[in-house]
Design an enzyme around this catalytic site. Sequence first.
Site, PDB file in Angstrom:
ATOM      1  N   GLY A 195      -3.352  21.879  -1.625  1.00  0.00           N
ATOM      2  CA  GLY A 195      -4.050  21.998  -2.901  1.00  0.00           C
ATOM      3  C   GLY A 195      -3.340  21.259  -4.018  1.00  0.00           C
ATOM      4  N   GLY A 196      -3.106  21.975  -5.117  1.00  0.00           N
ATOM      5  CA  GLY A 196      -2.452  21.361  -6.276  1.00  0.00           C
ATOM      6  C   GLY A 196      -1.086  20.796  -5.928  1.00  0.00           C
TER       7      GLY A 196
ATOM      8  N   GLY B  74      -7.366 -18.502  -0.742  1.00  0.00           N
ATOM      9  CA  GLY B  74      -7.254 -17.525  -1.824  1.00  0.00           C
ATOM     10  C   GLY B  74      -5.909 -16.806  -1.764  1.00  0.00           C
ATOM     11  N   ALA B  75      -5.411 -16.609  -0.552  1.00  0.00           N
ATOM     12  CA  ALA B  75      -4.147 -15.885  -0.420  1.00  0.00           C
ATOM     13  C   ALA B  75      -3.000 -16.673  -1.057  1.00  0.00           C
ATOM     14  CB  ALA B  75      -3.857 -15.616   1.053  1.00  0.00           C
TER      15      ALA B  75
END
Length: 510
Positions: free
Chosen positions: A169-170, A404-405
């Site tokens: 949880g938290g 692009g790399a």
Amino acid sequence: MKDILQTLEERRDEARLGGGQRRVDAQHAKGKLTARERVELLLDEGSFEEFDMFKTHRCADFGMEAQKPYGDGVITGWGTINGRMVYVFSQDFTVLGGSVSATHAQKICKIMDMAVQNGAPVIGINDSGGARIQEGVDSLAGYGDVFERNIMASGVVPQISVVMGPCAGGAVYSPAMTDFIFMVKDSSYMFVTGPDVVKTVTNEQVTAEELGGASTHTKKSSVADGAFENDVEALAEVRRLVDFLPSSNREKPPVRPFFDEPGRAEASLDTLIPDNPNTPYDMKELILKLADEGDFYEIQEEFAKNIITGFVRLEGQTVGVVANQPMVLAGCLDIDSSRKAARFVRFCDCFEIPILTLVDVPGFLPGTSQEYAGVIKHGAKLLYAYGEATVPKVTVITRKAYGGAYVVMASKHLQGDINYAWPTAEIAVMGAKGATEIIHRADLGDAEKTAAHTKDYEDRFANPFVAAERGFIDEVIMPRSTRMRVSRAFASLRTKVKKNPWKKHDNIPL
Ligand code: HXC
């Protein structure tokens, strides 16, 4: 007077006992240290200054008024790591499972506020069953207050979480907002909700280890940045990490004495790149040979191994390293490696840690699995992170820098400050074979012509000189001299001043 002093000592002894000897023994039997033992190991001997030792909860429901242990399940304060101040909280599983009440949360908030005010890292040792069930919404509110502080402290002081028990949880969302999460193998777990609830809701049967153990989070989910064998090793490694980091965004990282000649030449690097451009080699060898005393602190070693991230020192100064790893997936960029490296680059940038990028990348991994999972957006994270980073950026292309790399990996076009290439570098839109198949498709049936076209493309682009002619590469350097060249490059950038245009905040493609 003597009585009063004795009363204080008695109260302290009671507080130090946490949830009692039986529960302490149970904690030890699981191979775990107690909250207090952990603080002592983490900090320099005798340096811990505790706050709120006598704080108790104010819950009167479910019989809670009858059990009000001092400290309320968390030990808080500050101390030093190799002489530098850090704030610490350590949850005590022996007290109500380390669960978070309103007052428990207040103790954590107090030290977080002080850490931000005084400019020192926060280290949270998490061993907690989450929100204290008996307190209901008060405990949720307490968690909310901690979360808000995690967010406000982000980028102001380093926040490190060590998960040393079952956290649900938290207890997992607060670590998730910190800079680094470390776990302990076989004794720590992180899940939003545990195996029993999973079974009830989805009918899925899974063990705690499979659902949220150290292996799951370091290899599959990438929630955690590292896992260690036991509590002692984990705490020693956190000390080692803190030595690399600045205390806050108002300070530079510490400069450590170094015993390694910055001009040290490494002749073996001249033969690191294999003759065959498709044969892999271990990029870690280059990192270790560059670093002062070969000391490398790797982050997310077990996840997206096609990219390597971590810290080294050059001339005693911390440098963040991002490096493609040709040994895994040929070093290509994909979703996982882009996310991993982007987060690391952003950490370095917000804490003024210069970035060294070592490039050998054949491009982005193609295919439906990547496209369907959003490689465009995830790949853009790394592009974005590099492009906005204003810290000194030095790049060395060792071999492939395709498409692009090439642009993404801290190229000149993304404000790279000093961009070097080895003579073995190949800077092109793609590899020669792929390029030939596209631009000379008509000749594909003719093996001789295709071979000639491929050679043409290789001659033209399988080198660093075209990029150097355009100034996209500042200099072609000898591999053996890389440590010296890179150290000098960073030295020349120590006075760098660079600011991006004012904005409320950016909108990185999340
Ligand atoms: C109060 C708790 C507690 C909790 C454990 N204890 N969790 N008390 N509130 N959340 C107590 C137990 O009653 C027990 O008390 C002692 O701690 C040790 O717990 P055990 O169950 O005996 O230990 P173990 O078998 O090791 O299991 C640990 C555990 C399990 C996996 C953490 O206790 C558990 O599942 N707890 C509940 C987890 C949970 O659902 N938390 C709420 C999450 S919701 P005694 O007296 O017997 O020693 C949440 C919301 C946050 O956190 C919202 C933010 C978004």
